[in-house]
Scaffold this motif. Structure first.
Motif, mmCIF file in Angstrom:
data_model
loop_
_atom_site.group_PDB
_atom_site.id
_atom_site.type_symbol
_atom_site.label_atom_id
_atom_site.label_comp_id
_atom_site.label_asym_id
_atom_site.label_seq_id
_atom_site.Cartn_x
_atom_site.Cartn_y
_atom_site.Cartn_z
ATOM 1 N N ILE A 71 62.916 18.026 57.414
ATOM 2 C CA ILE A 71 63.001 17.618 58.824
ATOM 3 C C ILE A 71 64.208 18.313 59.447
ATOM 4 N N ILE A 72 64.039 18.852 60.662
ATOM 5 C CA ILE A 72 65.116 19.588 61.330
ATOM 6 C C ILE A 72 65.306 19.062 62.739
ATOM 7 N N ASP A 73 66.568 18.792 63.105
ATOM 8 C CA ASP A 73 66.870 18.391 64.475
ATOM 9 C C ASP A 73 68.339 18.666 64.760
ATOM 10 N N ASP A 74 68.748 18.421 66.012
ATOM 11 C CA ASP A 74 70.102 18.793 66.415
ATOM 12 C C ASP A 74 71.135 17.709 66.175
ATOM 13 N N ILE A 75 70.744 16.416 66.237
ATOM 14 C CA ILE A 75 71.756 15.366 66.154
ATOM 15 C C ILE A 75 71.179 14.108 65.516
ATOM 16 N N CYS A 76 72.035 13.427 64.774
ATOM 17 C CA CYS A 76 71.660 12.154 64.147
ATOM 18 C C CYS A 76 72.711 11.109 64.476
ATOM 19 N N SER A 77 72.274 9.955 64.937
ATOM 20 C CA SER A 77 73.163 8.810 65.109
ATOM 21 C C SER A 77 72.887 7.830 63.964
ATOM 22 N N ARG A 78 72.267 6.722 64.229
ATOM 23 C CA ARG A 78 71.893 5.779 63.164
ATOM 24 C C ARG A 78 70.749 6.334 62.318
ATOM 25 N N GLU A 99 76.594 11.879 63.499
ATOM 26 C CA GLU A 99 77.552 10.843 63.877
ATOM 27 C C GLU A 99 77.842 9.916 62.700
ATOM 28 N N GLU A 100 79.007 9.280 62.744
ATOM 29 C CA GLU A 100 79.392 8.329 61.701
ATOM 30 C C GLU A 100 78.441 7.141 61.636
ATOM 31 N N ASN A 101 77.736 6.886 62.725
ATOM 32 C CA ASN A 101 76.809 5.761 62.782
ATOM 33 C C ASN A 101 75.700 5.860 61.746
ATOM 34 N N ILE A 102 75.554 7.022 61.120
ATOM 35 C CA ILE A 102 74.532 7.177 60.081
ATOM 36 C C ILE A 102 74.739 6.172 58.947
ATOM 37 N N ILE A 103 75.988 5.761 58.713
ATOM 38 C CA ILE A 103 76.262 4.842 57.609
ATOM 39 C C ILE A 103 75.734 3.438 57.910
ATOM 40 N N ASN A 104 75.403 3.158 59.174
ATOM 41 C CA ASN A 104 74.902 1.841 59.559
ATOM 42 C C ASN A 104 73.373 1.748 59.519
ATOM 43 N N GLY A 105 72.717 2.860 59.239
ATOM 44 C CA GLY A 105 71.262 2.868 59.144
ATOM 45 C C GLY A 105 70.806 2.912 57.701
#
Length: 279
Positions: free
Chosen positions: A200-207, A234-240
């Motif tokens: 999977i490819i994209d420009d940005i990840c949050s949660r 984003e650091e929010n990845i750790i919350n998902g």
């Protein structure tokens, strides 16, 4: 330190010693330890962490301009407010537009950005130049060895699919604009991923909700394994749930530009090498 200064000499650059601290009242206390800078070409590198850094960028830029620096550029891999590239409701503030106006008021000779979220950002920022993202994605492809590439939506598919020779497809989703909740999601080409390794490819990840559903969608349609590349994370990845292999099904996550500075304690997450500016 998220803002650094470099002296540019032809294709080389050397870091200028600077000190960014705060007074007890939280206002900035800045030093740039360099003499004779009036004849230098200088580049400011801003690795975004929070909006408060914008004030330091303004102070440092004005300082260098007042010292007579003849050529001053900005490398800003992530464009803050890039997601808010349109206004759908009367009460929403068009933050990207006003952020771009602030950057433009600083009159940089160029602004280097990496993997802009949309052409709106590129249209709003003066003298903008895109850093080539393809070599960074290629590193993830070389490591994960996918059979098929998947982009979460048609816009991302148009951006990335032409960069590589691998077969690719995309997802079609319906999202609630205000809540961000995904209402419906399905594959454009269901038969393409069956029995395949998919990146999977994209420009940005949050949660990471979009990528969580994308991985599930791909595996439900027969993909044997999934990986994820995002340019900005984003650091929010750790919350998902993305960093949990059992929940997300994602074997490996790659990023070129982590939007924070901390060590990740999971083997799933792989920051790539430092971003190289390609002019």
């Amino acid at each position: 330190m998220s803002i650094k200064l470099y002296r540019r000499i032809l294709n080389n650059r050397s870091e200028i010693i600077s000190d960014l601290r705060k007074f007890p009242d939280h206002t900035s206390f800045l030093h740039v330890y360099a003499k004779d800078i009036a004849c230098w070409s200088i580049e400011i590198r801003w690795d975004y962490e929070n909006d408060a850094e914008l004030m330091n960028l303004i102070y440092i830029t004005r300082h260098l301009q007042n010292k007579g620096v003849p050529n001053l550029g900005l490398t800003m891999p992530y464009i803050p407010n890039a997601r808010f590239d349109r206004v759908n409701n009367y009460d929403e503030v068009f933050t990207l537009k006003y952020f771009a106006e602030v950057i433009n008021s600083l009159h940089f000779d160029y602004v280097n950005v990496l993997d802009a979220h949309s052409n709106v950002s590129l249209g709003l920022i003066d003298r903008v130049r895109q850093i080539d993202v393809a070599p960074l994605i290629q590193k993830a492809i070389d490591d994960f060895s996918p059979d098929v590439l998947f982009m979460p939506d048609e816009g991302a598919h148009k951006r990335y699919s032409k960069m590589f020779d691998l077969p690719s497809t995309f997802g079609i989703k319906t999202r609630d604009w205000r809540s961000g909740e995904i209402k419906d999601y399905f594959l454009a080409e269901q038969n393409l991923v069956k029995g395949k390794r998919v990146l999977i490819i994209d420009d940005i990840c949050s949660r990471g909700g979009t990528f969580y559903y994308a991985s599930k969608l791909l595996r439900d349609n027969g993909a044997t394994s999934t990986g994820l590349y995002v340019t900005h994370c984003e650091e929010n990845i750790i919350n998902g749930n993305l960093l949990n292999k059992e929940k997300s099904g994602i074997e490996q996550i790659y990023t070129a530009n982590p939007l924070w500075h901390r060590d990740m304690t999971t083997s799933v997450y792989s920051p790539l090498d430092e971003i190289k500016v390609i002019n």
